[in-house]
Design a protein around this motif. Structure first.
Motif, mmCIF file in Angstrom:
data_model
loop_
_atom_site.group_PDB
_atom_site.id
_atom_site.type_symbol
_atom_site.label_atom_id
_atom_site.label_comp_id
_atom_site.label_asym_id
_atom_site.label_seq_id
_atom_site.Cartn_x
_atom_site.Cartn_y
_atom_site.Cartn_z
ATOM 1 N N GLY A 91 -9.431 21.449 -0.127
ATOM 2 C CA GLY A 91 -8.151 21.761 -0.754
ATOM 3 C C GLY A 91 -8.254 23.068 -1.511
ATOM 4 N N HIS A 92 -7.210 23.390 -2.249
ATOM 5 C CA HIS A 92 -7.124 24.661 -2.977
ATOM 6 C C HIS A 92 -6.487 24.403 -4.333
ATOM 7 C CE1 HIS A 92 -5.498 29.082 -3.114
ATOM 8 N NE2 HIS A 92 -6.463 28.851 -4.001
ATOM 9 N N LEU A 93 -7.222 24.672 -5.405
ATOM 10 C CA LEU A 93 -6.718 24.534 -6.765
ATOM 11 C C LEU A 93 -6.449 25.916 -7.327
ATOM 12 C CD1 LEU A 93 -6.180 22.727 -9.307
ATOM 13 C CD2 LEU A 93 -8.549 23.247 -9.971
ATOM 14 N N ARG A 94 -5.219 26.157 -7.800
ATOM 15 C CA ARG A 94 -4.832 27.441 -8.380
ATOM 16 C C ARG A 94 -4.713 27.278 -9.889
ATOM 17 N NH1 ARG A 94 0.566 27.871 -5.281
ATOM 18 N NH2 ARG A 94 0.447 25.708 -5.970
ATOM 19 N N VAL A 95 -5.534 28.014 -10.613
ATOM 20 C CA VAL A 95 -5.592 27.921 -12.069
ATOM 21 C C VAL A 95 -5.071 29.219 -12.672
ATOM 22 C CG1 VAL A 95 -7.083 27.557 -14.075
ATOM 23 C CG2 VAL A 95 -7.609 26.410 -11.908
ATOM 24 N N ALA A 96 -4.182 29.109 -13.653
ATOM 25 C CA ALA A 96 -3.713 30.272 -14.415
ATOM 26 C C ALA A 96 -4.232 30.123 -15.837
ATOM 27 C CB ALA A 96 -2.189 30.349 -14.407
ATOM 28 N N ALA A 97 -4.843 31.170 -16.379
ATOM 29 C CA ALA A 97 -5.478 31.072 -17.690
ATOM 30 C C ALA A 97 -5.213 32.319 -18.519
ATOM 31 C CB ALA A 97 -6.987 30.860 -17.533
ATOM 32 N N VAL A 98 -5.285 32.147 -19.842
ATOM 33 C CA VAL A 98 -5.082 33.286 -20.733
ATOM 34 C C VAL A 98 -6.305 34.189 -20.799
ATOM 35 C CG1 VAL A 98 -3.332 32.191 -22.176
ATOM 36 C CG2 VAL A 98 -5.756 31.852 -22.707
ATOM 37 N N GLY A 99 -7.446 33.700 -20.358
ATOM 38 C CA GLY A 99 -8.650 34.528 -20.366
ATOM 39 C C GLY A 99 -9.843 33.742 -19.871
ATOM 40 N N PRO A 100 -10.885 34.425 -19.435
ATOM 41 C CA PRO A 100 -12.047 33.738 -18.867
ATOM 42 C C PRO A 100 -12.788 32.860 -19.863
ATOM 43 C CG PRO A 100 -12.484 36.088 -19.184
ATOM 44 C CD PRO A 100 -11.016 35.889 -19.400
ATOM 45 N N SER A 101 -12.775 33.233 -21.135
ATOM 46 C CA SER A 101 -13.543 32.465 -22.119
ATOM 47 C C SER A 101 -13.021 31.040 -22.266
ATOM 48 C CB SER A 101 -13.507 33.171 -23.477
ATOM 49 O OG SER A 101 -12.167 33.343 -23.906
ATOM 50 N N SER A 238 -9.728 36.454 -30.600
ATOM 51 C CA SER A 238 -10.239 35.105 -30.786
ATOM 52 C C SER A 238 -11.756 35.174 -30.807
ATOM 53 C CB SER A 238 -9.756 34.204 -29.645
ATOM 54 O OG SER A 238 -10.360 32.927 -29.736
ATOM 55 N N GLU A 239 -12.390 34.484 -31.736
ATOM 56 C CA GLU A 239 -13.845 34.570 -31.876
ATOM 57 C C GLU A 239 -14.564 34.215 -30.584
ATOM 58 O OE1 GLU A 239 -14.799 32.127 -35.219
ATOM 59 O OE2 GLU A 239 -14.307 33.674 -36.688
ATOM 60 N N VAL A 240 -13.991 33.298 -29.806
ATOM 61 C CA VAL A 240 -14.650 32.885 -28.572
ATOM 62 C C VAL A 240 -14.601 33.990 -27.511
ATOM 63 C CG1 VAL A 240 -12.627 31.851 -27.466
ATOM 64 C CG2 VAL A 240 -14.894 30.937 -26.970
ATOM 65 N N GLU A 241 -13.693 34.944 -27.659
ATOM 66 C CA GLU A 241 -13.541 36.019 -26.677
ATOM 67 C C GLU A 241 -14.313 37.276 -27.039
ATOM 68 O OE1 GLU A 241 -9.357 36.663 -26.455
ATOM 69 O OE2 GLU A 241 -9.009 34.967 -25.104
ATOM 70 N N PHE A 242 -14.863 37.343 -28.243
ATOM 71 C CA PHE A 242 -15.547 38.567 -28.674
ATOM 72 C C PHE A 242 -16.888 38.718 -27.965
ATOM 73 C CE2 PHE A 242 -18.587 40.667 -31.605
ATOM 74 C CZ PHE A 242 -18.048 41.949 -31.526
ATOM 75 N N VAL A 243 -17.081 39.876 -27.354
ATOM 76 C CA VAL A 243 -18.348 40.197 -26.689
ATOM 77 C C VAL A 243 -19.013 41.319 -27.484
ATOM 78 C CG1 VAL A 243 -19.447 40.983 -24.577
ATOM 79 C CG2 VAL A 243 -17.376 39.569 -24.458
ATOM 80 N N PRO A 244 -20.142 41.048 -28.146
ATOM 81 C CA PRO A 244 -20.810 42.093 -28.928
ATOM 82 C C PRO A 244 -21.238 43.263 -28.046
ATOM 83 C CG PRO A 244 -21.711 39.911 -29.422
ATOM 84 C CD PRO A 244 -20.834 39.751 -28.206
ATOM 85 N N GLY A 245 -21.283 44.447 -28.645
ATOM 86 C CA GLY A 245 -21.717 45.626 -27.913
ATOM 87 C C GLY A 245 -22.026 46.752 -28.879
#
Length: 293
Positions: A91-101, A238-245
């Motif tokens: 089958g095929h599941l289509r997911v829509a999300a606000v971001g990968p995190s 959002s703290e969960v989306e922050f990627v240090p660099g």
């Protein structure tokens, strides 16, 4: 109207041209062209603008496409129900999300349990996710902003604090936290309207009576990150989306409840779909523990 005519229209609208549509339907191009022409003639409408080899839906074509997505989406569910007897082997599941995190852990869990299911993911802000669910372009959504709407059902997933990011040259760079009051007059880069992070910060600032100087409004997380690195201004994330660099710092907001949330959402009429139920079950299994501010 014959179903084959509607199927040809749908294939052209989703593929963008008649050749690709014919290939997807395993028929000849003249067959697809004839069926679409018959549909236009029968109802005296124009469904496509022909631009070179491209076929762009007209306004009427877009409206018909919204309906055909529903029809063939339901047809796909019926075929899957009959073929797989609820075992979810394909089958095929289509997911829509606000971001990968927000969605990665769920996708990993789902793939491990149902490796035969193809998964495609689209991203956008919360409003865009709801629009994809409403017009059947997505089966399930993962979003942050949850407005009361009887068309949808939702399940809570996670809660995260909102932080301020700045460049290493900014005066906040050596701080672990700041107060909202310290944002008074600061240059601020905002996400686009519809962003939950933006909404959460704006509400908190309004409540606190704080007025930063908005210098940019950018929809792309990557462009915002680059602008902050160049010390154009501060931004909220959002703290969960922050990627240090290198050259980038994250500073927590002290003394204010500025949060974002993640919810799993689907159309109420589709909550009993085997694919949706399977994804929601996997999401429940991967729920992170609540985080403190």
């Amino acid at each position: 109207m014959r179903l084959t005519q509607l199927r040809s229209f749908h294939a052209v609208a989703t593929n963008g041209n008649f050749t690709a549509a014919a290939k997807s339907l395993h028929v000849s191009q003249p067959t697809v062209t004839t069926q679409v022409a018959q549909l236009e003639t029968l109802y005296n409408v124009e469904l496509f603008h022909r631009v070179g080899r491209r076929a762009v839906p007209t306004e009427m074509g877009e409206r018909l496409l919204a309906l055909s997505r529903q029809i063939f989406g339901l047809e796909g569910e019926a075929v899957q129900l009959l073929r797989e007897s609820g075992q979810l082997r394909s089958g095929h599941l289509r997911v829509a999300a606000v971001g990968p995190s927000h969605v990665t852990r769920m996708l990993v869990s789902f793939h491990q349990q149902y490796p035969g299911i193809k998964v495609s993911v689209s991203t956008g802000n919360s409003q865009e996710v709801l629009e994809r669910l409403a017009d059947y372009r997505a089966d399930v959504g993962v979003l942050a902003q949850l407005a009361h709407d009887e068309r949808f059902v939702s399940w809570p997933y996670s809660e995260h604090g909102v932080a301020i990011i700045c460049s290493a040259q900014h005066r906040f760079a050596q701080r672990r936290s700041i107060t909202l009051a310290e944002l008074e007059g600061e240059r601020l880069i905002l996400r686009e309207p519809g962003s939950t992070t933006r909404t959460a910060l704006e509400r908190a600032l309004q409540t606190a009576g704080v007025s930063p100087q908005v210098v940019m409004e950018i929809a792309s997380r990557e462009i915002i990150r680059e602008a902050v690195l160049q010390n154009v201004g501060l931004a909220a994330v959002s703290e969960v989306e922050f990627v240090p660099g290198p050259g980038l710092r994250s500073v927590r907001i002290h003394g204010a409840h500025v949060r974002t949330y993640a919810h799993v959402v689907c159309l109420a009429e589709r909550q009993e779909s085997a694919l949706v139920r399977a994804f929601v079950h996997c999401a429940h299994k991967t729920r992170p523990p609540a985080q403190g501010q």
